[in-house]
Design an enzyme around this catalytic site. Structure first.
Site, PDB file in Angstrom:
ATOM      1  N   LYS A 193      -8.470   1.950   9.114  1.00 54.02           N
ATOM      2  CA  LYS A 193      -7.640   1.947  10.529  1.00 54.02           C
ATOM      3  C   LYS A 193      -8.288   3.063  11.307  1.00 54.02           C
ATOM      4  CE  LYS A 193      -3.940   0.435  11.317  1.00 54.02           C
ATOM      5  NZ  LYS A 193      -3.339  -0.314  12.461  1.00 54.02           N
ATOM      6  N   ASP A 250      -4.462  -0.821  -2.465  1.00 57.01           N
ATOM      7  CA  ASP A 250      -3.164  -0.932  -3.269  1.00 57.01           C
ATOM      8  C   ASP A 250      -2.912  -2.218  -2.788  1.00 57.01           C
ATOM      9  OD1 ASP A 250      -1.479  -0.702  -5.130  1.00 57.01           O
ATOM     10  OD2 ASP A 250      -0.632   1.272  -4.299  1.00 57.01           O
ATOM     11  N   ASP A 254      -2.873  -6.909  -3.969  1.00 53.93           N
ATOM     12  CA  ASP A 254      -1.757  -7.115  -4.192  1.00 53.93           C
ATOM     13  C   ASP A 254      -1.266  -8.583  -3.456  1.00 53.93           C
ATOM     14  OD1 ASP A 254      -0.881  -5.440  -6.439  1.00 53.93           O
ATOM     15  OD2 ASP A 254       0.976  -5.071  -5.865  1.00 53.93           O
TER      16      ASP A 254
END
Ligand code: NAD
Length: 370
Positions: A193, A250, A254
């Protein structure tokens, strides 16, 4: 034929059940002359706590350090909910990751055509999907200091986490991603980001410079992490290797996992740095799923994530790419034949046990070897 030393840590719940199926696959590979393995078995998680009062004993840590690779099942369960925090089952896994300095987490998201309907996305979006998420595992906001809650004294508190990355951490994870891409479709998407985070600006600069210096033959693109999340569910097949930090990795891994249908299908690898003298690297391979206490002991666990993790060990620790391909092919063929464990049965009327699935994969391997 070289013999590889693998330290097995089956752990708790369904961990030992799915590990048993890996041992059958490995035994077949030995008989077929494809590879030879020397297994030692240890305790981790609740099983280790029950035996030694620790989530992993020092002796078993030493065996993990000495092994060519560690194969880890899963840890945890309600039986150990009340044990002291420091010796809770998950602490064993965290200790392994930390002491073996496993900074690179590889999570493939592969959607076998036979399972495309198990995804929440449309078949054409996920069918034949094959992407690899490379997540930085030992740095970033989960570990950066200061990390605290301060009492401001006016009825308010302040929670602080620190996102911090040094050049060497970004370079070494970037190198893992570029090297993987060279053996796949030769494309890396780096994500951060940089529009709102200084660590993102540095991440972008370091990956760009590394690419120019060492990997100009690999296609590189940058995507902001929020936009990448969107693209992952819009058209995931545009990606090959995605490299990102601990926090974004993370979450994004997922999201990618769910593209493929079931937790019982997802393998992973965590790798350390290559030792320049021996050419070897510490590595731990584990399914993404947990110990599934709700189905433990019932023969319902899907062993494919664990067997796939063993396949990753063959590929990334032992250089046995062809044997790893064979395992993936055997899994794909067994699924195409219609065999299903309960978690992936969808609308099918019947399903098979952990053992039947494991043995079907071994039988398919036999057929492939001929
Ligand atoms: P889980 O992954 O164990 O289970 C989530 C759901 O998926 C359950 O319904 C389970 O039955 C199902 N499932 C998981 N693996 C499966 C498989 N191979 N085949 C068929 N179904 C499968 O996650 P959870 O329920 O949140 O956690 C249970 C325990 O596992 C907790 O103690 C948690 O802390 C621990 N955990 C451990 C790890 C690890 O060891 N790496 C990871 C996640 C959770």
């Amino acid at each position: 034929m070289a013999t590889y030393n693998i330290f097995l840590l089956p752990g708790d719940g369904i961990g030992p059940e799915v590990m048993t199926e890996v041992e059958k696959v490995a035994a077949f590979m030995g008989q077929a002359g494809l590879a030879s393995f020397n297994f030692e078995r240890g305790l981790v998680g609740g099983a280790a706590y029950d035996a030694h009062g620790a989530s992993i004993s020092e002796d078993h840590m030493a065996l993990a350090q000495a092994a060519d690779a560690v194969l880890f099942g899963a840890v945890g369960g309600p039986k150990w909910d009340a044990v002291p925090y420091d010796v809770r089952p998950e602490a064993g896994l965290l200790r392994l990751r930390k002491d073996l300095a496993l900074f690179a987490n590889l999570r493939p998201a592969i959607c076998y055509p036979a399972l495309a309907d198990a995804s929440s996305l449309k078949r054409e979006i996920v069918e034949d999907l094959d992407i690899m998420i490379v997540r930085e595992l030992t740095g970033g906001v989960y570990f950066g200091e200061p990390k605290q809650i301060i009492d401001l004294g006016n009825g308010q508190k302040r929670g602080i986490d620190t996102q911090v990355y040094d050049t060497y951490e970004i370079e070494r994870i970037g190198r893992v991603a570029f090297e993987l891409a060279r053996k796949r479709k030769n494309k890396v998407t780096s994500s951060e980001k940089r529009n709102v985070m200084k660590s993102g600006v540095l991440w972008n600069e370091v990956i760009t410079a590394l690419h120019k210096r060492e990997f100009p033959d690999v296609q590189l693109e940058h995507q902001l992490a929020d936009s990448l999340g969107m693209q992952l569910v819009r058209w995931p097949k545009q990606f090959d290797v995605i490299v990102t930090d601990n926090l974004f990795g993370d979450m994004l891994s997922d999201v990618a996992a769910m593209l493929t249908g079931s937790l019982g299908m997802l393998p992973s690898a965590s790798l350390g740095e290559t030792n320049p003298k021996t050419g070897k690297r510490k590595a731990l391979y584990e399914p993404v799923h947990g110990s599934a206490p709700d189905i433990a002991g019932k023969g319902l666990a899907n062993p494919i994530a664990m067997i796939g993790s063993f396949g990753m060990a063959l590929r990334y620790s032992f250089g046995l790419g062809e044997a790893a391909d064979m395992i993936e092919k055997a899994i794909s063929n067994v699924l195409a034949s219609g065999l299903r464990t309960a978690d992936i049965k969808g609308d099918a009327a019947s399903y098979v046990s952990t053992t039947v699935m494991g043995e079907a994969i071994v039988a398919e391997l036999k057929a492939l070897v001929g």
